[in-house]
Every structure is written in C-alpha cells, then in structure tokens.
Write a protein that holds these residues in place. Sequence first.
Motif, mmCIF file in Angstrom:
data_model
loop_
_atom_site.group_PDB
_atom_site.id
_atom_site.type_symbol
_atom_site.label_atom_id
_atom_site.label_comp_id
_atom_site.label_asym_id
_atom_site.label_seq_id
_atom_site.Cartn_x
_atom_site.Cartn_y
_atom_site.Cartn_z
ATOM 1 N N LYS A 57 12.262 -46.914 42.768
ATOM 2 C CA LYS A 57 11.371 -46.006 42.051
ATOM 3 C C LYS A 57 9.914 -46.402 42.251
ATOM 4 C CE LYS A 57 14.474 -44.348 38.471
ATOM 5 N NZ LYS A 57 14.725 -44.292 37.023
ATOM 6 N N ASP A 60 8.866 -45.383 45.723
ATOM 7 C CA ASP A 60 8.742 -43.925 45.832
ATOM 8 C C ASP A 60 7.613 -43.380 44.979
ATOM 9 O OD1 ASP A 60 10.846 -43.850 47.572
ATOM 10 O OD2 ASP A 60 12.289 -43.034 46.147
ATOM 11 N N ASP A 62 7.637 -43.223 41.631
ATOM 12 C CA ASP A 62 8.191 -42.501 40.496
ATOM 13 C C ASP A 62 7.966 -43.236 39.178
ATOM 14 O OD1 ASP A 62 9.078 -40.584 42.168
ATOM 15 O OD2 ASP A 62 11.171 -41.135 42.101
ATOM 16 N N TYR A 81 3.490 -39.947 38.837
ATOM 17 C CA TYR A 81 4.864 -39.486 39.074
ATOM 18 C C TYR A 81 4.960 -38.958 40.494
ATOM 19 C CZ TYR A 81 9.270 -37.023 38.177
ATOM 20 O OH TYR A 81 10.576 -36.594 38.208
ATOM 21 N N LYS A 82 5.847 -39.547 41.279
ATOM 22 C CA LYS A 82 6.042 -39.162 42.684
ATOM 23 C C LYS A 82 4.721 -39.181 43.451
ATOM 24 C CE LYS A 82 10.267 -36.609 41.947
ATOM 25 N NZ LYS A 82 11.028 -35.381 42.106
ATOM 26 N N LEU A 116 8.674 -28.993 37.986
ATOM 27 C CA LEU A 116 7.905 -30.209 37.718
ATOM 28 C C LEU A 116 7.474 -30.275 36.261
ATOM 29 C CD1 LEU A 116 6.535 -32.759 38.798
ATOM 30 C CD2 LEU A 116 4.575 -31.337 39.416
ATOM 31 N N GLU A 119 10.371 -31.641 34.324
ATOM 32 C CA GLU A 119 10.579 -33.061 34.629
ATOM 33 C C GLU A 119 9.590 -33.930 33.851
ATOM 34 O OE1 GLU A 119 10.751 -34.181 38.818
ATOM 35 O OE2 GLU A 119 11.459 -32.161 39.295
#
Length: 131
Positions: A57, A60, A62, A81-82, A116, A119
């Motif tokens: 994570k 990435d 995240d 986030y991301k 999104l 999320e």
Amino acid sequence: MNSKILKNTIEILKAMDVNGETMEQLIRDLGMEDQMLRQLVMKSDVDTLDQLIKEKKELDGDEIQVYCIEEYNIQQVDLLYKGAEYRVEVKNWDGDSMCIVSDLVTGTEIHCADPLFDELTDCVMNGVLAK
C-alpha cells in the motif's frame, strides 16, 4: 518430475546466480505465477502477510495520512490516496451529515457519482485511516 533433472536444473540456476527478478520472470513465463503466489501466501504467517500488504500500500501510494480532524462540528481530513491529495469534509448537523470531496492539487470537487467519492468518504466515515 525426475529428481535428477530437478537437481541439475537447480544447479544450473545456482551457477547462473539467478536473482529474484529473473526467478520471477521464469515463474511468469512458465505460467505458474498465480499458483506460486497462492502457495507462498498459504505457507506464510499472518504477521508477515500484514507487513507485506502494508508495504504494498505504501509503494502504491494508498496510505491515507490525516492532517486535520474535527473542528467546529466539521470533520476535515486531508489525505494522500493512490498518489493524489484529497480533502474530505464531513459536516454534521442535527443528526444529518454532508460530505464534500475535492482534489487538493486542482481544487476541483469530486462528484458524488464518481466511485472515488465513495472510496474516500468510506475511508473517513468508517475510520479506516492509516498513518
């Protein structure tokens, strides 16, 4: 498989000084990536798997980082986030709440129909916040 052939193959790989990337490519080229992943996961302990998931994570992007929470009945969370920066504002009044999600770099608001939006608000509302 014939154990002599297996031993010879292992010796050849050792003599080649095969690294992790090369071994990964061999497994992928043999079409055994999913099977190997499953076998390794099933043989690993949960703590190791948790640590690997956390590391994945982070790589990435995240990981969610909270900078500011709850001020005057407005919960404001800035998060990564991301790989992108967002602000989620949750405004509470008389038992109701409203969420506003915006991209901190562009300043644009994320529409509630965008997946999104769900999320990010789910992460904040359910307290799924990892520092």
